[in-house]
Design an enzyme around this catalytic site. Structure first.
Site, mmCIF file in Angstrom:
data_model
loop_
_atom_site.group_PDB
_atom_site.id
_atom_site.type_symbol
_atom_site.label_atom_id
_atom_site.label_comp_id
_atom_site.label_asym_id
_atom_site.label_seq_id
_atom_site.Cartn_x
_atom_site.Cartn_y
_atom_site.Cartn_z
ATOM 1 N N GLU A 199 0.819 -1.217 0.000
ATOM 2 C CA GLU A 199 0.000 0.000 0.000
ATOM 3 C C GLU A 199 0.852 1.265 0.000
ATOM 4 O O GLU A 199 0.566 2.229 -0.699
ATOM 5 C CB GLU A 199 -0.903 0.014 1.241
ATOM 6 C CG GLU A 199 -2.206 -0.742 1.061
ATOM 7 C CD GLU A 199 -2.937 -0.359 -0.212
ATOM 8 O OE1 GLU A 199 -3.015 0.850 -0.513
ATOM 9 O OE2 GLU A 199 -3.386 -1.276 -0.920
ATOM 10 N N VAL A 200 1.921 1.222 0.835
ATOM 11 C CA VAL A 200 2.780 2.406 0.926
ATOM 12 C C VAL A 200 3.416 2.689 -0.425
ATOM 13 O O VAL A 200 3.443 3.825 -0.909
ATOM 14 C CB VAL A 200 3.882 2.188 1.991
ATOM 15 C CG1 VAL A 200 4.740 3.428 2.114
ATOM 16 C CG2 VAL A 200 3.251 1.839 3.328
ATOM 17 N N ASP B 34 17.416 48.694 9.045
ATOM 18 C CA ASP B 34 18.255 49.115 10.172
ATOM 19 C C ASP B 34 18.758 47.927 10.975
ATOM 20 O O ASP B 34 18.233 46.826 10.875
ATOM 21 C CB ASP B 34 17.421 49.941 11.153
ATOM 22 C CG ASP B 34 17.306 51.372 10.688
ATOM 23 O OD1 ASP B 34 17.927 51.714 9.684
ATOM 24 O OD2 ASP B 34 16.584 52.126 11.364
ATOM 25 N N LYS C 237 23.240 51.836 11.821
ATOM 26 C CA LYS C 237 22.823 52.707 12.907
ATOM 27 C C LYS C 237 23.087 52.060 14.239
ATOM 28 O O LYS C 237 22.218 51.464 14.838
ATOM 29 C CB LYS C 237 21.322 53.037 12.833
ATOM 30 C CG LYS C 237 21.032 54.190 11.966
ATOM 31 C CD LYS C 237 20.406 55.307 12.773
ATOM 32 C CE LYS C 237 19.879 56.313 11.796
ATOM 33 N NZ LYS C 237 18.510 56.065 11.437
ATOM 34 N N GLY D 103 13.019 49.394 12.835
ATOM 35 C CA GLY D 103 12.569 48.708 14.041
ATOM 36 C C GLY D 103 11.425 49.492 14.666
ATOM 37 O O GLY D 103 11.378 50.718 14.559
ATOM 38 N N GLY D 104 10.495 48.787 15.286
ATOM 39 C CA GLY D 104 9.409 49.466 16.011
ATOM 40 C C GLY D 104 8.516 50.257 15.089
ATOM 41 O O GLY D 104 8.093 49.777 14.045
ATOM 42 N N ASP D 105 8.250 51.492 15.468
ATOM 43 C CA ASP D 105 7.427 52.391 14.660
ATOM 44 C C ASP D 105 8.333 53.445 14.032
ATOM 45 O O ASP D 105 9.219 53.968 14.708
ATOM 46 C CB ASP D 105 6.385 53.062 15.563
ATOM 47 C CG ASP D 105 5.496 53.991 14.766
ATOM 48 O OD1 ASP D 105 4.443 53.520 14.304
ATOM 49 O OD2 ASP D 105 5.858 55.170 14.588
ATOM 50 N N THR E 71 5.664 49.931 18.510
ATOM 51 C CA THR E 71 6.877 50.541 19.036
ATOM 52 C C THR E 71 7.408 49.724 20.222
ATOM 53 O O THR E 71 6.665 48.972 20.864
ATOM 54 C CB THR E 71 6.597 51.999 19.445
ATOM 55 O OG1 THR E 71 7.829 52.627 19.760
ATOM 56 C CG2 THR E 71 5.647 52.081 20.636
ATOM 57 N N MET F 225 16.808 54.112 24.051
ATOM 58 C CA MET F 225 18.254 54.393 23.913
ATOM 59 C C MET F 225 18.843 54.928 25.211
ATOM 60 O O MET F 225 19.668 55.840 25.193
ATOM 61 C CB MET F 225 18.484 55.416 22.782
ATOM 62 C CG MET F 225 18.042 54.908 21.429
ATOM 63 S SD MET F 225 18.131 56.153 20.140
ATOM 64 C CE MET F 225 16.600 57.029 20.370
ATOM 65 N N GLY G 257 13.314 42.887 23.796
ATOM 66 C CA GLY G 257 11.918 42.568 24.100
ATOM 67 C C GLY G 257 11.196 41.905 22.941
ATOM 68 O O GLY G 257 11.496 42.184 21.781
HETATM 69 N N1 SAH Z 1 11.545 53.270 16.244
HETATM 70 C C1 SAH Z 1 11.851 52.367 17.307
HETATM 71 C C2 SAH Z 1 12.819 52.939 18.314
HETATM 72 C C3 SAH Z 1 14.149 53.272 17.753
HETATM 73 S S1 SAH Z 1 15.245 53.872 18.976
HETATM 74 C C4 SAH Z 1 10.558 51.947 18.019
HETATM 75 O O1 SAH Z 1 9.499 52.519 17.761
HETATM 76 O O2 SAH Z 1 10.614 51.023 18.807
HETATM 77 C C5 SAH Z 1 16.116 52.443 19.462
HETATM 78 C C6 SAH Z 1 15.789 52.071 20.873
HETATM 79 O O3 SAH Z 1 14.538 51.425 20.941
HETATM 80 C C7 SAH Z 1 16.754 51.074 21.469
HETATM 81 O O4 SAH Z 1 17.897 51.723 21.956
HETATM 82 C C8 SAH Z 1 15.927 50.508 22.597
HETATM 83 O O5 SAH Z 1 15.880 51.366 23.691
HETATM 84 C C9 SAH Z 1 14.551 50.488 21.983
HETATM 85 N N2 SAH Z 1 14.202 49.158 21.425
HETATM 86 C C10 SAH Z 1 13.878 48.874 20.164
HETATM 87 N N3 SAH Z 1 13.568 47.585 20.028
HETATM 88 C C11 SAH Z 1 13.701 47.020 21.229
HETATM 89 C C12 SAH Z 1 13.524 45.718 21.761
HETATM 90 N N4 SAH Z 1 13.137 44.687 20.991
HETATM 91 N N5 SAH Z 1 13.758 45.515 23.077
HETATM 92 C C13 SAH Z 1 14.142 46.520 23.870
HETATM 93 N N6 SAH Z 1 14.321 47.772 23.438
HETATM 94 C C14 SAH Z 1 14.105 48.038 22.142
#
Ligand code: SAH
Length: 465
Positions: free
Chosen positions: A22-23, A250, A272, A303-305, A333, A385, A414
């Site tokens: 079968e296989v 970045d 950066k 990164g972030g916003d 952010t 930062m 984080g």
């Molecule tokens: N535009 C980004 C921030 C840029 S400034 C935002 O909205 O998140 C960069 C700083 O953001 C870092 O020095 C740290 O303080 C913080 N940061 C960004 N990502 C991080 C993460 N995953 N964990 C902890 N701090 C973080």
């Protein structure tokens, strides 16, 4: 990657299957779907295989395995329940450089067979590297529901227009844009609903209406990539990352997020790091303009916003001045991401009615902040930062009246699998940074809400590797 996924053209090619149960029949059926010339070597055959043999679809040789059976084969599958035979098939094939698959014995395979979603000519293959066939099947089941049956028909329509479209467009990126639009347009909907003639007509009309000699129009998307966990990207961010010609990113953008960029998009690292900018900001601004003017779709991934300590405003300001079209996609952010994943609500009816985001970046060796405004009751202060200036920050907060016992949290990386959260009071925080070797990126959260971390912490990743 443990295995390289490839798709093999087996049309009219001789393949051997050792075993007739079968296989084996499931594997043979796939080989036949791919147009292979199959010979089955087995003393006995299961009913299905016997029927294929009598219909002339396969050749059957009723013998035990012998090495010369593999002569001239391009692919071998062993599906007997005799381990010794499987082993022998595997060794023989390997010695001759023939790809071999032994069912359920990954250690004897030089290739493995994925779970597939067949919308020919569209094929989606899923593999767990042999580790969990059940998981592969579950993923496949989900994909089955996601991919409309009409995708195969759509691919055939595209194929029939390929040459015409190629001739019409002078620039390959314009051509790609055309197809991306078509595949998400009424043309596709018509195919899905079975109206293929109407779809063909609509596609022809679109093509006729286009002046393909025009150079492509570029655009820049300033996209927030979030704090690290790729699941925190917005759908829009993901969509644009999948379409981009170029991605300028970045240092803060996590590898897991970068992994979601379209494979053949060009990637430019804009760096950066503190005091070590890979490309000066001015040059980044002009790079974006230049790429867009070349007609590229540029994702500027941050990164972030992008509008929170991201210098996003400066970058689009240059674009606006140069008349380059752009869009901005917000991201989660670091403050929102780190607070959530550390179980520290930034506001709370009992502890904080306001929250401030500030940068602790030292412009000229000093932190020039409105300390008075930061030292307010019932307020959470989040430092971006801030690691480098941690001593100054704690000292100034206390000097302006914040009690030394006020709690603070350090959240390093984080939302990622390497997240670390350390808490202390203002008086001891700088010492902790040093002792625990806290590294960037780290966010500092100061205020009474930090005490909630003990009770509300929920994200405890075991670090990767
Ligand atoms: N535009 C980004 C921030 C840029 S400034 C935002 O909205 O998140 C960069 C700083 O953001 C870092 O020095 C740290 O303080 C913080 N940061 C960004 N990502 C991080 C993460 N995953 N964990 C902890 N701090 C973080």
């Amino acid at each position: 990657m443990d295995f390289l996924p490839i798709f093999l053209n087996l049309r009219q090619r001789p393949c051997a299957v050792i075993g007739g149960g079968e296989v084996a029949s499931r594997k043979i059926s796939l080989l036949l779907d791919a147009g292979a010339q199959v010979t089955v070597y087995a003393p006995e055959l299961a009913d299905t295989i016997r029927r294929w043999a009598s219909d002339g679809k396969i050749r059957h040789v009723a013998r035990e395995f012998r090495p010369e059976m593999l002569e001239g084969c391009v692919l071998v599958i062993a599906a007997t329940d005799d381990r010794a035979v499987n082993q022998q098939v595997s060794e023989t094939a390997r010695a001759r450089g023939i790809p071999v698959n032994v069912v359920d014995q990954p250690d004897l395979c030089t290739f493995i067979m994925p779970s597939i979603v067949d919308r020919s000519p569209v094929i989606v293959a899923v593999s767990t590297g042999g580790r969990s066939p059940v998981l592969a099947r579950l993923i496949r089941a989900r994909l089955e529901t996601l991919i409309p049956a009409g995708y195969g028909r759509l691919a055939r329509l595209v194929a029939s227009f390929r040459d015409k479209v190629k001739k019409r467009f002078a620039h390959s990126s314009r051509r790609r844009q055309f197809w991306e639009e078509v595949l998400q347009s009424r043309v596709a909907e018509l195919v899905y609903s079975g109206q293929e003639e109407a779809a063909e007509k609509a596609l022809q009309q679109r093509l006729d209406a286009i002046d393909g000699s025009q150079p492509p129009v570029g655009e820049v998307y300033l996209v927030g990539g979030g704090p690290g966990d790729p699941d925190l990207l917005t759908f829009r961010a993901l969509h644009l990352m999948q379409q981009a010609d170029v991605v300028v990113y970045d240092r803060l953008v996590s590898p897991a997020v970068l992994n979601l960029i379209r494979r053949d998009a060009e990637r430019i690292y804009a760096g950066k790091e503190r005091d070590n900018h890979a490309i000066p900001q001015e040059d980044i601004n002009h790079l974006l303009v230049r790429l867009a003017k070349e007609g590229k779709r540029v994702v500027r991934l941050k990164g972030g916003d992008p509008f929170i300590f991201g210098r996003g405003g400066e970058e689009i300001d240059t674009l606006a001045a140069e008349g380059v079209p752009f869009q901005v996609v917000p991201g989660i952010t670091a403050a929102a991401g780190c607070a959530a994943y550390a179980g520290i609500p930034l506001t709370h009816r009992d502890y904080a009615q306001s929250v401030v985001f500030v940068t602790g970046h030292l412009q000229d060796g000093t932190v020039n902040l409105n300390w008075k405004a930061l030292v307010q009751p019932d307020q959470t202060v989040v430092f971006y930062m801030g690691l480098h200036g941690i001593e100054t920050i704690c000292r100034e907060l206390m000097r302006h009246g914040m009690p030394p016992t006020t709690l603070a949290a350090l959240v390093q990386q984080g939302t990622t699998r390497n997240q670390r959260v350390l808490t202390a009071d203002l008086a001891t925080l700088p010492g902790i940074v040093e002792k625990a070797q806290v590294k960037a990126p780290t966010l500092i959260i100061v205020g009474d809400v930090v005490q909630l971390h003990e009770r509300l912490r929920w994200f405890e990743p075991t670090a990767a590797n």
